[in-house]
Design a protein around this motif. Structure first.
Motif, PDB file in Angstrom:
ATOM      1  N   PRO A 125       0.862  -1.067   0.114  1.00  0.00           N
ATOM      2  CA  PRO A 125       0.111  -0.154   0.242  1.00  0.00           C
ATOM      3  C   PRO A 125       0.622   1.286  -0.003  1.00  0.00           C
ATOM      4  O   PRO A 125       0.364   2.299  -0.651  1.00  0.00           O
ATOM      5  CB  PRO A 125      -0.957  -0.237   1.396  1.00  0.00           C
ATOM      6  CG  PRO A 125      -0.905  -1.608   1.447  1.00  0.00           C
ATOM      7  CD  PRO A 125       0.263  -2.047   1.013  1.00  0.00           C
ATOM      8  N   SER A 126       1.882   1.170   0.603  1.00  0.00           N
ATOM      9  CA  SER A 126       2.909   2.399   0.682  1.00  0.00           C
ATOM     10  C   SER A 126       3.408   2.832  -0.645  1.00  0.00           C
ATOM     11  O   SER A 126       4.078   3.956  -0.653  1.00  0.00           O
ATOM     12  CB  SER A 126       3.876   2.275   1.827  1.00  0.00           C
ATOM     13  OG  SER A 126       4.877   1.291   1.707  1.00  0.00           O
ATOM     14  N   ILE A 127       3.204   1.947  -1.717  1.00  0.00           N
ATOM     15  CA  ILE A 127       3.728   2.172  -2.929  1.00  0.00           C
ATOM     16  C   ILE A 127       3.177   3.365  -3.498  1.00  0.00           C
ATOM     17  O   ILE A 127       3.391   4.284  -4.534  1.00  0.00           O
ATOM     18  CB  ILE A 127       3.983   1.108  -3.887  1.00  0.00           C
ATOM     19  CG1 ILE A 127       4.788   1.209  -5.217  1.00  0.00           C
ATOM     20  CG2 ILE A 127       2.412   0.761  -4.241  1.00  0.00           C
ATOM     21  CD1 ILE A 127       4.828   0.239  -5.972  1.00  0.00           C
ATOM     22  N   LEU A 128       1.696   3.602  -3.051  1.00  0.00           N
ATOM     23  CA  LEU A 128       0.930   4.870  -3.628  1.00  0.00           C
ATOM     24  C   LEU A 128       1.292   5.916  -3.381  1.00  0.00           C
ATOM     25  O   LEU A 128       1.850   6.113  -1.909  1.00  0.00           O
ATOM     26  CB  LEU A 128      -0.311   4.341  -3.176  1.00  0.00           C
ATOM     27  CG  LEU A 128      -1.328   3.182  -3.819  1.00  0.00           C
ATOM     28  CD1 LEU A 128      -2.650   3.252  -3.230  1.00  0.00           C
ATOM     29  CD2 LEU A 128      -1.355   3.334  -5.418  1.00  0.00           C
ATOM     30  N   ALA A 148      -4.988   9.032   1.530  1.00  0.00           N
ATOM     31  CA  ALA A 148      -5.844  10.121   2.064  1.00  0.00           C
ATOM     32  C   ALA A 148      -7.044  10.327   1.505  1.00  0.00           C
ATOM     33  O   ALA A 148      -8.175  10.210   2.211  1.00  0.00           O
ATOM     34  CB  ALA A 148      -5.105  11.428   2.331  1.00  0.00           C
ATOM     35  N   ASP A 149      -7.276  10.244   0.009  1.00  0.00           N
ATOM     36  CA  ASP A 149      -8.385  10.296  -0.734  1.00  0.00           C
ATOM     37  C   ASP A 149      -9.359   9.072  -0.520  1.00  0.00           C
ATOM     38  O   ASP A 149     -10.409   9.285  -0.231  1.00  0.00           O
ATOM     39  CB  ASP A 149      -7.971  10.351  -1.963  1.00  0.00           C
ATOM     40  CG  ASP A 149      -7.544  11.613  -2.555  1.00  0.00           C
ATOM     41  OD1 ASP A 149      -7.485  12.665  -1.821  1.00  0.00           O
ATOM     42  OD2 ASP A 149      -6.854  11.608  -3.587  1.00  0.00           O
ATOM     43  N   LYS A 165       5.352  11.217   3.357  1.00  0.00           N
ATOM     44  CA  LYS A 165       4.299  10.230   3.255  1.00  0.00           C
ATOM     45  C   LYS A 165       3.925   9.944   4.656  1.00  0.00           C
ATOM     46  O   LYS A 165       2.602  10.167   4.880  1.00  0.00           O
ATOM     47  CB  LYS A 165       4.876   8.912   2.672  1.00  0.00           C
ATOM     48  CG  LYS A 165       4.279   8.668   1.237  1.00  0.00           C
ATOM     49  CD  LYS A 165       4.787   7.168   0.901  1.00  0.00           C
ATOM     50  CE  LYS A 165       4.602   7.073  -0.556  1.00  0.00           C
ATOM     51  NZ  LYS A 165       5.171   5.928  -1.114  1.00  0.00           N
ATOM     52  N   LEU A 166       4.700   9.615   5.515  1.00  0.00           N
ATOM     53  CA  LEU A 166       4.030   9.683   6.889  1.00  0.00           C
ATOM     54  C   LEU A 166       3.293  10.723   7.746  1.00  0.00           C
ATOM     55  O   LEU A 166       2.267  10.502   8.318  1.00  0.00           O
ATOM     56  CB  LEU A 166       5.286   9.223   8.052  1.00  0.00           C
ATOM     57  CG  LEU A 166       6.102   7.696   7.501  1.00  0.00           C
ATOM     58  CD1 LEU A 166       7.158   7.617   7.978  1.00  0.00           C
ATOM     59  CD2 LEU A 166       5.097   6.703   7.966  1.00  0.00           C
ATOM     60  N   SER A 167       3.688  11.804   7.089  1.00  0.00           N
ATOM     61  CA  SER A 167       2.883  13.136   7.701  1.00  0.00           C
ATOM     62  C   SER A 167       1.449  13.112   7.170  1.00  0.00           C
ATOM     63  O   SER A 167       0.610  13.308   7.893  1.00  0.00           O
ATOM     64  CB  SER A 167       3.447  14.297   7.054  1.00  0.00           C
ATOM     65  OG  SER A 167       4.837  14.441   7.715  1.00  0.00           O
ATOM     66  N   ILE A 168       1.420  12.786   5.843  1.00  0.00           N
ATOM     67  CA  ILE A 168       0.031  12.659   5.272  1.00  0.00           C
ATOM     68  C   ILE A 168      -0.660  11.611   5.854  1.00  0.00           C
ATOM     69  O   ILE A 168      -1.970  11.587   6.023  1.00  0.00           O
ATOM     70  CB  ILE A 168       0.166  12.529   3.563  1.00  0.00           C
ATOM     71  CG1 ILE A 168       0.895  13.738   3.109  1.00  0.00           C
ATOM     72  CG2 ILE A 168      -1.398  12.285   3.153  1.00  0.00           C
ATOM     73  CD1 ILE A 168       1.062  13.648   1.609  1.00  0.00           C
ATOM     74  N   TYR A 169      -0.208  10.446   6.151  1.00  0.00           N
ATOM     75  CA  TYR A 169      -0.704   9.449   6.746  1.00  0.00           C
ATOM     76  C   TYR A 169      -1.360   9.709   8.070  1.00  0.00           C
ATOM     77  O   TYR A 169      -2.434   9.383   8.599  1.00  0.00           O
ATOM     78  CB  TYR A 169       0.385   8.064   7.032  1.00  0.00           C
ATOM     79  CG  TYR A 169       0.643   7.390   5.588  1.00  0.00           C
ATOM     80  CD1 TYR A 169      -0.014   7.487   4.657  1.00  0.00           C
ATOM     81  CD2 TYR A 169       1.651   6.370   5.739  1.00  0.00           C
ATOM     82  CE1 TYR A 169       0.563   6.807   3.443  1.00  0.00           C
ATOM     83  CE2 TYR A 169       2.091   5.695   4.869  1.00  0.00           C
ATOM     84  CZ  TYR A 169       1.514   5.831   3.652  1.00  0.00           C
ATOM     85  OH  TYR A 169       1.804   4.993   2.697  1.00  0.00           O
ATOM     86  N   LYS A 170      -0.627  10.335   8.805  1.00  0.00           N
ATOM     87  CA  LYS A 170      -0.735  10.847  10.218  1.00  0.00           C
ATOM     88  C   LYS A 170      -2.048  11.751  10.207  1.00  0.00           C
ATOM     89  O   LYS A 170      -3.206  11.623  10.789  1.00  0.00           O
ATOM     90  CB  LYS A 170       0.308  11.433  10.892  1.00  0.00           C
ATOM     91  CG  LYS A 170       0.178  11.763  12.221  1.00  0.00           C
ATOM     92  CD  LYS A 170       0.702  10.510  13.342  1.00  0.00           C
ATOM     93  CE  LYS A 170       0.606  10.979  14.537  1.00  0.00           C
ATOM     94  NZ  LYS A 170       1.399   9.990  15.506  1.00  0.00           N
ATOM     95  N   SER A 171      -2.075  12.719   9.203  1.00  0.00           N
ATOM     96  CA  SER A 171      -2.886  13.526   8.950  1.00  0.00           C
ATOM     97  C   SER A 171      -4.323  13.063   8.552  1.00  0.00           C
ATOM     98  O   SER A 171      -5.429  13.515   8.883  1.00  0.00           O
ATOM     99  CB  SER A 171      -2.672  14.897   8.150  1.00  0.00           C
ATOM    100  OG  SER A 171      -1.481  15.443   8.560  1.00  0.00           O
TER     101      SER A 171
END
Length: 387
Positions: free
Chosen positions: A67-70, A76-77, A107-113
């Protein structure tokens, strides 16, 4: 009436390179294909959300593939679409599988948000030679850099995946992997033995070795059954000594960090899958999505191989999934679910397994003993009912 609980699974079938041992529904794909796939995920989520208005989502799990390849914005979408179309509990567990080398601080920042609160990292081994043999894209140093980013970003619920019985792996090298991972103090560790699956490059390469193992003879490249057993025992000993509770056959966690998504699966709670080949169980009906990527990208979100499970199948699953967990199954829950006592349905089987010291019955629960956990596949097979 309170909403029923529901778990969601989102399948991301893409990876940088398919590992030699992997038989999952996954393959490399370009950015355009990935973007089109995400577009269809959003449409599928919207369509299925309409039919699930009386459910409350307790967990969301992004699995793969990788999944983290995206692009992180696409993750987030997807989560935004889930929140628009489903009722999601405020304390929902939202997890994503990641591979070292595919993570950045951004990436991790966006995951967290976006609300992700659990990260699962596929290390598999701390030996670069073993990683190369598996066909993994990362080194142990890559993993350490990714793990450091995860911690610096403030994620406090991290799982590390490990594998035992790898080609060329010794008890010493496996123990070194365990000790290196334990020094990092993750909240959760999953430790699985390698299974040589048909249709994979590993099967072609190690089929003869696997046959030798099955005969009890010494394989040339794979660890022997005895070495694998020692790896299994060492996993239990070391993890217990470092404060990890074994809550399922292959899963260990610090108190309070057991994976809620997996527990829901083993307890047969409702779950709904999105994406290529994803499986679902909704009110005792099993079905799955198409496994053809072209069809999925063309808008095929239909339910395939729908099967309404009869009481016999439900009871079987209740037992052999529930017994995977170290706290086993509740006899009262069995009675309330099926209107029958577990003793009435499985009396002779239970008596025999208890006499053989493979099962124990205590405080209204039935669970595998340590010896039973060691031969769990055999024990669970005894709970298949004759027609």
């Amino acid at each position: 009436m309170a909403d029923k609980s529901l778990e969601l699974y989102v399948h991301i079938p893409f990876c940088v390179r398919k590992c030699e041992y992997c038989d999952f529904l996954s393959a490399p794909a370009g950015a355009d294909t990935q973007q089109e796939y995400v577009r269809n995920l959003l449409l599928e989520i919207e369509q299925k959300g309409v039919r699930c208005t009386d459910y409350e989502v307790t967990t969301i799990f992004f699995g793969g593939g990788t999944p983290s390849i995206l692009k992180a914005g696409w993750i987030a979408d997807i989560l935004n679409a889930i929140h628009r179309n489903f009722k999601v509990r405020k304390d929902a567990e939202i997890a994503i599988e990641c591979n070292p080398g595919t993570l950045t601080f951004e990436k991790l920042s966006i995951y967290k948000s976006a609300g992700i609160n659990r990260i699962s990292v596929g290390l598999q081994s701390a030996s670069d030679a073993e990683l190369r043999e598996l066909g993994r894209i990362h080194t142990y140093e890559d993993f350490l850099k990714s793990y450091d980013l995860i911690r610096k970003k403030g994620f406090s619920n991290v799982n590390i995946d490990l594998m035992a019985a790898l080609p060329g792996q010794t008890l010493k090298s496996y123990e070194q992997t365990l000790r290196r991972v334990l020094a990092l103090k993750p909240e959760h560790i999953s430790a699985y033995s390698l299974i040589i699956e048909e249709g994979t490059p590993f099967y072609e390469k190690y089929e003869a070795d696997e046959l030798l193992r099955e005969k009890g003879e010494k394989p040339q490249m794979l660890p022997s059954e005895e070495t694998e057993r020692l790896m299994y025992e060492r996993t239990k000993e070391l993890l217990l000594a470092h404060g990890y509770e074994r809550y399922e056959i292959s899963n260990y966690a610090r108190r309070g960090y057991a994976c809620r998504h997996n527990i829901g699966y083993w307890r047969r709670e409702n779950y709904l899958g999105f994406g290529l080949g994803s499986a679902s169980l909704l009110e005792n009906e099993r079905f799955h999505n198409t496994t053809d990527l072209t069809d999925y990208l063309g808008g095929d979100y239909l339910a395939y191989e729908q099967e309404k499970l009869d009481k016999k199948s439900q009871m079987e699953e209740f037992m052999f999934l529930g017994l995977r967990m170290t706290d086993g199954i509740s006899t009262e829950c069995f009675r309330q679910t099926f209107g029958l006592t577990v003793e009435l349905v499985y009396g002779p089987v239970l008596e025999q397994q208890i006499a053989d010291q493979l099962l124990r019955k205590e405080d209204g629960r039935i669970f595998l003993t340590e010896r039973g956990l060691d031969v769990s596949n055999y024990v669970m097979a005894q709970f298949l009912l004759d027609k």
